[in-house]
Scaffold this motif. Sequence first.
Motif, PDB file in Angstrom:
ATOM      1  N   MET A  75       0.845  -1.191   0.000  1.00 34.82           N
ATOM      2  CA  MET A  75       0.000   0.000   0.000  1.00 34.82           C
ATOM      3  C   MET A  75       0.886   1.249   0.000  1.00 34.82           C
ATOM      4  O   MET A  75       1.786   1.379   0.842  1.00 34.82           O
ATOM      5  N   MET A  76       0.639   2.131  -0.955  1.00 31.92           N
ATOM      6  CA  MET A  76       1.347   3.404  -1.048  1.00 31.92           C
ATOM      7  C   MET A  76       2.862   3.219  -1.112  1.00 31.92           C
ATOM      8  O   MET A  76       3.632   4.024  -0.591  1.00 31.92           O
ATOM      9  N   ALA A  77       3.297   2.122  -1.725  1.00 30.80           N
ATOM     10  CA  ALA A  77       4.721   1.836  -1.856  1.00 30.80           C
ATOM     11  C   ALA A  77       4.926   0.838  -2.993  1.00 30.80           C
ATOM     12  O   ALA A  77       3.974   0.200  -3.442  1.00 30.80           O
ATOM     13  N   ASP A  78       6.171   0.736  -3.451  1.00 31.73           N
ATOM     14  CA  ASP A  78       6.473  -0.190  -4.544  1.00 31.73           C
ATOM     15  C   ASP A  78       6.625  -1.625  -4.058  1.00 31.73           C
ATOM     16  O   ASP A  78       6.418  -2.569  -4.815  1.00 31.73           O
ATOM     17  N   ARG A  79       7.043  -1.772  -2.769  1.00 29.84           N
ATOM     18  CA  ARG A  79       7.302  -3.110  -2.261  1.00 29.84           C
ATOM     19  C   ARG A  79       6.814  -3.249  -0.826  1.00 29.84           C
ATOM     20  O   ARG A  79       6.615  -2.252  -0.119  1.00 29.84           O
ATOM     21  N   LYS A  80       6.641  -4.494  -0.402  1.00 33.98           N
ATOM     22  CA  LYS A  80       6.340  -4.795   0.988  1.00 33.98           C
ATOM     23  C   LYS A  80       7.303  -5.877   1.454  1.00 33.98           C
ATOM     24  O   LYS A  80       8.037  -6.470   0.649  1.00 33.98           O
ATOM     25  N   CYS A  81       7.303  -6.142   2.749  1.00 33.58           N
ATOM     26  CA  CYS A  81       8.239  -7.126   3.299  1.00 33.58           C
ATOM     27  C   CYS A  81       7.490  -8.109   4.186  1.00 33.58           C
ATOM     28  O   CYS A  81       6.657  -7.712   5.020  1.00 33.58           O
ATOM     29  N   VAL A  82       7.794  -9.378   4.005  1.00 29.53           N
ATOM     30  CA  VAL A  82       7.241 -10.444   4.848  1.00 29.53           C
ATOM     31  C   VAL A  82       8.410 -11.128   5.545  1.00 29.53           C
ATOM     32  O   VAL A  82       9.342 -11.598   4.891  1.00 29.53           O
ATOM     33  N   VAL A  83       8.363 -11.159   6.879  1.00 27.06           N
ATOM     34  CA  VAL A  83       9.476 -11.683   7.670  1.00 27.06           C
ATOM     35  C   VAL A  83       9.043 -12.972   8.372  1.00 27.06           C
ATOM     36  O   VAL A  83       7.963 -13.039   8.968  1.00 27.06           O
ATOM     37  N   VAL A  84       9.896 -13.977   8.294  1.00 23.54           N
ATOM     38  CA  VAL A  84       9.682 -15.234   9.026  1.00 23.54           C
ATOM     39  C   VAL A  84      10.898 -15.449   9.918  1.00 23.54           C
ATOM     40  O   VAL A  84      12.009 -15.661   9.434  1.00 23.54           O
ATOM     41  N   GLN A  85      10.674 -15.380  11.224  1.00 24.57           N
ATOM     42  CA  GLN A  85      11.774 -15.444  12.191  1.00 24.57           C
ATOM     43  C   GLN A  85      11.817 -16.807  12.879  1.00 24.57           C
ATOM     44  O   GLN A  85      10.821 -17.297  13.391  1.00 24.57           O
ATOM     45  N   ASN A  86      13.011 -17.419  12.883  1.00 23.87           N
ATOM     46  CA  ASN A  86      13.267 -18.674  13.606  1.00 23.87           C
ATOM     47  C   ASN A  86      12.327 -19.809  13.203  1.00 23.87           C
ATOM     48  O   ASN A  86      11.645 -20.412  14.038  1.00 23.87           O
ATOM     49  N   LEU A  87      12.314 -20.100  11.925  1.00 28.15           N
ATOM     50  CA  LEU A  87      11.509 -21.203  11.415  1.00 28.15           C
ATOM     51  C   LEU A  87      12.245 -22.524  11.605  1.00 28.15           C
ATOM     52  O   LEU A  87      13.377 -22.694  11.132  1.00 28.15           O
ATOM     53  N   ASP A  88      11.612 -23.466  12.285  1.00 28.96           N
ATOM     54  CA  ASP A  88      12.178 -24.802  12.467  1.00 28.96           C
ATOM     55  C   ASP A  88      11.831 -25.626  11.227  1.00 28.96           C
ATOM     56  O   ASP A  88      10.764 -26.243  11.155  1.00 28.96           O
ATOM     57  N   ILE A  89      12.728 -25.635  10.276  1.00 33.78           N
ATOM     58  CA  ILE A  89      12.462 -26.303   9.002  1.00 33.78           C
ATOM     59  C   ILE A  89      12.256 -27.809   9.201  1.00 33.78           C
ATOM     60  O   ILE A  89      11.359 -28.412   8.616  1.00 33.78           O
ATOM     61  N   ASP A  90      13.085 -28.409  10.031  1.00 28.77           N
ATOM     62  CA  ASP A  90      12.953 -29.848  10.283  1.00 28.77           C
ATOM     63  C   ASP A  90      11.665 -30.183  11.032  1.00 28.77           C
ATOM     64  O   ASP A  90      11.181 -31.313  10.968  1.00 28.77           O
ATOM     65  N   GLY A  91      11.120 -29.198  11.750  1.00 25.43           N
ATOM     66  CA  GLY A  91       9.906 -29.433  12.525  1.00 25.43           C
ATOM     67  C   GLY A  91       8.617 -29.303  11.726  1.00 25.43           C
ATOM     68  O   GLY A  91       7.534 -29.628  12.239  1.00 25.43           O
ATOM     69  N   LEU A  92       8.699 -28.837  10.493  1.00 26.15           N
ATOM     70  CA  LEU A  92       7.509 -28.699   9.655  1.00 26.15           C
ATOM     71  C   LEU A  92       6.989 -30.082   9.242  1.00 26.15           C
ATOM     72  O   LEU A  92       7.768 -31.008   9.010  1.00 26.15           O
ATOM     73  N   SER A  93       5.687 -30.191   9.161  1.00 24.18           N
ATOM     74  CA  SER A  93       5.113 -31.425   8.630  1.00 24.18           C
ATOM     75  C   SER A  93       5.496 -31.540   7.154  1.00 24.18           C
ATOM     76  O   SER A  93       5.865 -30.546   6.516  1.00 24.18           O
ATOM     77  N   LYS A  94       5.397 -32.725   6.611  1.00 29.15           N
ATOM     78  CA  LYS A  94       5.752 -32.929   5.215  1.00 29.15           C
ATOM     79  C   LYS A  94       4.903 -32.059   4.290  1.00 29.15           C
ATOM     80  O   LYS A  94       5.413 -31.435   3.353  1.00 29.15           O
ATOM     81  N   SER A  95       3.614 -31.960   4.604  1.00 34.31           N
ATOM     82  CA  SER A  95       2.717 -31.165   3.754  1.00 34.31           C
ATOM     83  C   SER A  95       3.043 -29.678   3.841  1.00 34.31           C
ATOM     84  O   SER A  95       3.034 -28.967   2.827  1.00 34.31           O
TER      85      SER A  95
END
Length: 346
Positions: A75-95
């Motif tokens: 909104m009212m800008a060219d870009r936005k930012c989405v931040v994901v902090q400390n994601l446990d990749i191994d802890g994610l389900s397969k899906s």
Amino acid sequence: MPKLNETELKQRIAQGQLANIFFLYGQEDFFVSKYAKEIIDKVVAKQFESFNLNWFHGDKLSLDELEDAIESLPMMADRKCVVVQNLDIDGLSKSDYEKLNELLKSPNEMTVVVFFANKIQYDVKKSSRVKTFLNFVQKDGIVCEFTIKDKSTLKRELCSRAKKESVELDMPIAEYFIDRCSMNYGILIKELDKLIHYVKGMNQGFEITKKAIDLCCIPTIESNAFKLSNAIVQKNYEKAFLLLDELFYQRQEPLAILGALDMCFYDLYRAKVAIESGKTAEEVQSDFGYSPTRSFAIRNAFRDARASSTVQIRRYINILAETDYKLKSSKADQQLLLEQMIAKMI
């Protein structure tokens, strides 16, 4: 894109050459956080953060919400930012893992996605999933790992930072400071700021000394354990018990103290056997996979190994093993067990 080092990442951010996806991780959490913030600040103006900045914590991540955030327009800008902090990749389900990969294949070009981990560590060598994910991100995005800086670099940066505050810190004192506190830059900066305020407040000539460090900075358990092991090897009864008392005063857990001592004597044993076999410290460091944060440990062990025989070091390790069993199986006072252990070793 190739994996970038810190200098290359810093240059890209300064020039505004931002990718759609960033993944920042490593042992130096201070720099992980620092550069994540710089990317965010480059993408999102402060006055529009409420519109154009979405922040997710890894332990509460909803892939549906993440998808909505990535696909929505700024909104009212060219870009936005989405931040994901400390994601446990191994802890994610397969899906969820598969969905995340699918989601990042063709992200919204007006969205910059920043993954950063300043509280968890990824073991790329042991986790095939993490390795695969980083390779996937690296195809179109930027991956940067922040490893522990070597001691020479740390000394230069600490001395430079002190100089900017008109405080003198020479290289030998900086090395003593690092050995006492940590190889972690974030910890060192906090402790250095404390020292700078102390010497300025005490009007002690604006110079950081060993005495100031001893007064202001709490040593790591590894630092005190090394001194304790050295006192044991040197048969310095009084110093050994004073150091053990200091560890108890810091409320260190008995098992943690024993674990740190174990590491010191294993280092000593490896060094002793290596010397007898004509091996160098560098070879031992490589063969046993010592991290950069513990490279000093094997160098110190090589220096001290000549003070004891191989048989004597084995005896120390056997006493440590016996004490470990007693701590875990006995209801006896744990402080007393450690004191008895020191007495037996000396």
